[in-house]
Enzyme design. Sequence first.
Site, PDB file in Angstrom:
ATOM      1  N   LYS A  61     -25.330  14.690 -32.010  1.00  0.00           N
ATOM      2  CA  LYS A  61     -26.112  15.607 -32.857  1.00  0.00           C
ATOM      3  C   LYS A  61     -26.236  15.056 -34.278  1.00  0.00           C
ATOM      4  O   LYS A  61     -25.288  14.477 -34.805  1.00  0.00           O
ATOM      5  CB  LYS A  61     -25.425  16.972 -32.899  1.00  0.00           C
ATOM      6  CG  LYS A  61     -25.314  17.635 -31.531  1.00  0.00           C
ATOM      7  CD  LYS A  61     -24.442  18.875 -31.561  1.00  0.00           C
ATOM      8  CE  LYS A  61     -22.993  18.549 -31.789  1.00  0.00           C
ATOM      9  NZ  LYS A  61     -22.112  19.726 -31.653  1.00  0.00           N
ATOM     10  N   THR A 121     -25.230  27.645 -41.546  1.00  0.00           N
ATOM     11  CA  THR A 121     -25.139  26.797 -40.358  1.00  0.00           C
ATOM     12  C   THR A 121     -23.788  26.935 -39.649  1.00  0.00           C
ATOM     13  O   THR A 121     -23.364  26.039 -38.938  1.00  0.00           O
ATOM     14  CB  THR A 121     -25.358  25.312 -40.728  1.00  0.00           C
ATOM     15  OG1 THR A 121     -24.454  24.988 -41.802  1.00  0.00           O
ATOM     16  CG2 THR A 121     -26.781  25.031 -41.135  1.00  0.00           C
ATOM     17  N   GLY A 125     -21.473  27.611 -36.849  1.00  0.00           N
ATOM     18  CA  GLY A 125     -21.603  27.765 -35.398  1.00  0.00           C
ATOM     19  C   GLY A 125     -22.803  27.078 -34.772  1.00  0.00           C
ATOM     20  O   GLY A 125     -23.119  27.329 -33.607  1.00  0.00           O
ATOM     21  N   GLY A 162     -23.131  24.013 -33.778  1.00  0.00           N
ATOM     22  CA  GLY A 162     -22.731  23.149 -32.658  1.00  0.00           C
ATOM     23  C   GLY A 162     -22.419  23.968 -31.411  1.00  0.00           C
ATOM     24  O   GLY A 162     -22.835  23.617 -30.297  1.00  0.00           O
ATOM     25  N   CYS A 163     -21.686  25.074 -31.592  1.00  0.00           N
ATOM     26  CA  CYS A 163     -21.331  25.934 -30.447  1.00  0.00           C
ATOM     27  C   CYS A 163     -22.599  26.501 -29.822  1.00  0.00           C
ATOM     28  O   CYS A 163     -22.767  26.501 -28.592  1.00  0.00           O
ATOM     29  CB  CYS A 163     -20.451  27.103 -30.898  1.00  0.00           C
ATOM     30  SG  CYS A 163     -18.973  26.615 -31.785  1.00  0.00           S
TER      31      CYS A 163
HETATM   32  N1  ATP Z   1     -29.893  21.897 -41.534  1.00  0.00           N
HETATM   33  C1  ATP Z   1     -30.333  21.770 -40.289  1.00  0.00           C
HETATM   34  N2  ATP Z   1     -31.661  21.900 -39.998  1.00  0.00           N
HETATM   35  C2  ATP Z   1     -32.115  21.778 -38.737  1.00  0.00           C
HETATM   36  N3  ATP Z   1     -31.312  21.505 -37.680  1.00  0.00           N
HETATM   37  C3  ATP Z   1     -29.994  21.359 -37.891  1.00  0.00           C
HETATM   38  C4  ATP Z   1     -29.435  21.491 -39.200  1.00  0.00           C
HETATM   39  N4  ATP Z   1     -28.074  21.319 -39.107  1.00  0.00           N
HETATM   40  C5  ATP Z   1     -27.817  21.116 -37.806  1.00  0.00           C
HETATM   41  N5  ATP Z   1     -28.961  21.108 -37.059  1.00  0.00           N
HETATM   42  C6  ATP Z   1     -29.068  20.971 -35.609  1.00  0.00           C
HETATM   43  O1  ATP Z   1     -28.117  21.877 -35.052  1.00  0.00           O
HETATM   44  C7  ATP Z   1     -27.508  21.322 -33.883  1.00  0.00           C
HETATM   45  C8  ATP Z   1     -26.000  21.249 -34.101  1.00  0.00           C
HETATM   46  O2  ATP Z   1     -25.734  20.098 -34.884  1.00  0.00           O
HETATM   47  P1  ATP Z   1     -24.509  19.908 -35.863  1.00  0.00           P
HETATM   48  O3  ATP Z   1     -24.461  18.449 -36.157  1.00  0.00           O
HETATM   49  O4  ATP Z   1     -24.647  20.853 -37.009  1.00  0.00           O
HETATM   50  O5  ATP Z   1     -23.319  20.396 -34.954  1.00  0.00           O
HETATM   51  P2  ATP Z   1     -21.826  20.678 -35.335  1.00  0.00           P
HETATM   52  O6  ATP Z   1     -21.433  19.927 -36.538  1.00  0.00           O
HETATM   53  O7  ATP Z   1     -21.060  20.420 -34.082  1.00  0.00           O
HETATM   54  O8  ATP Z   1     -21.789  22.210 -35.659  1.00  0.00           O
HETATM   55  P3  ATP Z   1     -20.477  23.066 -36.043  1.00  0.00           P
HETATM   56  O9  ATP Z   1     -20.382  23.050 -37.513  1.00  0.00           O
HETATM   57  O10 ATP Z   1     -20.784  24.397 -35.471  1.00  0.00           O
HETATM   58  O11 ATP Z   1     -19.294  22.406 -35.411  1.00  0.00           O
HETATM   59  C9  ATP Z   1     -28.196  19.983 -33.680  1.00  0.00           C
HETATM   60  O12 ATP Z   1     -29.293  20.151 -32.816  1.00  0.00           O
HETATM   61  C10 ATP Z   1     -28.655  19.605 -35.090  1.00  0.00           C
HETATM   62  O13 ATP Z   1     -29.716  18.685 -35.067  1.00  0.00           O
HETATM   63  C1  HMH Z   2     -13.371  29.266 -32.749  1.00  0.00           C
HETATM   64  C2  HMH Z   2     -14.274  28.220 -33.297  1.00  0.00           C
HETATM   65  N1  HMH Z   2     -14.798  27.287 -32.464  1.00  0.00           N
HETATM   66  C3  HMH Z   2     -15.626  26.333 -32.939  1.00  0.00           C
HETATM   67  C4  HMH Z   2     -15.941  26.280 -34.287  1.00  0.00           C
HETATM   68  C5  HMH Z   2     -16.843  25.162 -34.810  1.00  0.00           C
HETATM   69  O1  HMH Z   2     -17.998  25.637 -35.310  1.00  0.00           O
HETATM   70  C6  HMH Z   2     -15.390  27.275 -35.133  1.00  0.00           C
HETATM   71  N2  HMH Z   2     -15.652  27.285 -36.456  1.00  0.00           N
HETATM   72  N3  HMH Z   2     -14.557  28.219 -34.601  1.00  0.00           N
END
Ligand code: ATP
Ligand code: HMH
Length: 269
Positions: A177, A210, A212, A214-215
């Site tokens: 991602k 933003t 959650g 990733g989840c």
């Molecule tokens: N500012 C943004 N604008 C548009 N799309 C985004 C943005 N931030 C994240 N995404 C998209 O959201 C999805 C999750 O990506 P991200 O890299 O944020 O995951 P993550 O870091 O695992 O999230 P989390 O913080 O929940 O663990 C991907 O499809 C990414 O391209």
């Molecule tokens: C419980 C839980 N799982 C995953 C994430 C990652 O976004 C979070 N902040 N909290």
Amino acid sequence: MMSITPKALTIAGSDSGGGAGIQADLKTFQELGAYGMSVITAVTAQNTKGVQNIHAIPVEMVVDQLKSIADDLQPHALKTGMLFSVEIIEAVSSHIREFHWNNVVVDPVMIAKGGSELLRKDAVEALKKYLLPLADILTPNIPEAEQLTGRTIADKRGREDAARFLHDLGAKKIVIKGGHLPHESEPVDLYYDGEQMIEFKGKRIETSQTHGTGCTFAAAITAELARGKSPAEAVQTAKAFIQEAISSPLHLGSGHGPTNHWAYRRNNQ
Ligand SMILES: Nc1ncnc2c1ncn2[C@@H]1O[C@H](COP(=O)(O)OP(=O)(O)OP(=O)(O)O)[C@@H](O)[C@H]1O
Ligand SMILES: Cc1ncc(CO)c(N)n1
């Protein structure tokens, strides 16, 4: 004829603030038409400002939840999120294997946005050894992909090399991602199935809402797999789902606010 209800399972941590973890997963399943089930691995005291406390669920209780589901409600697809410890990773992996569950989406959650550790450092190797080979789709963000590969990822080439490396470790399909490369105006999620690389591009939204993402993205993939979609189709829908969820923020809390899980269905009905 009675139609089959798609059943999706999340094996993850609870976020009391409702934006990530189990809560984000169940909301996403619901929005995409899958019946949601959960195995809770840890309870976090958490809000948009950060994680205030973590309580891991005893491993026997994690196993009992898995067995209750296997005994009665086989999932069509499942995702793993926060697994926290070596013991929980080993137990979850061995039971996924024992129950012959497939359509397994592994979101290798490590660190929350505020910096709290959701996976102990000593558990990264267990994740690589036991869970990664079970992943039909692995969805690391850039820092997670760096941890799993031991390499720095700065550009497109680095992302492609990391995807190949993770495929060699046993994950069948990988989505790296792009949310964490802020210089990219179009966050690219790179999909690799062992043969072809596909770039799923979105439009970067400048926002702090933003929590959650990733989840939610991994849960959307899981719901689509449960509904019988192919992995590439599932990733495409998940990308559209998260794009809309980020684009219509709810402005809740004073920190990293949650995304809007209603937006996709409202805009696509
Ligand atoms: N500012 C943004 N604008 C548009 N799309 C985004 C943005 N931030 C994240 N995404 C998209 O959201 C999805 C999750 O990506 P991200 O890299 O944020 O995951 P993550 O870091 O695992 O999230 P989390 O913080 O929940 O663990 C991907 O499809 C990414 O391209
Ligand atoms: C419980 C839980 N799982 C995953 C994430 C990652 O976004 C979070 N902040 N909290």
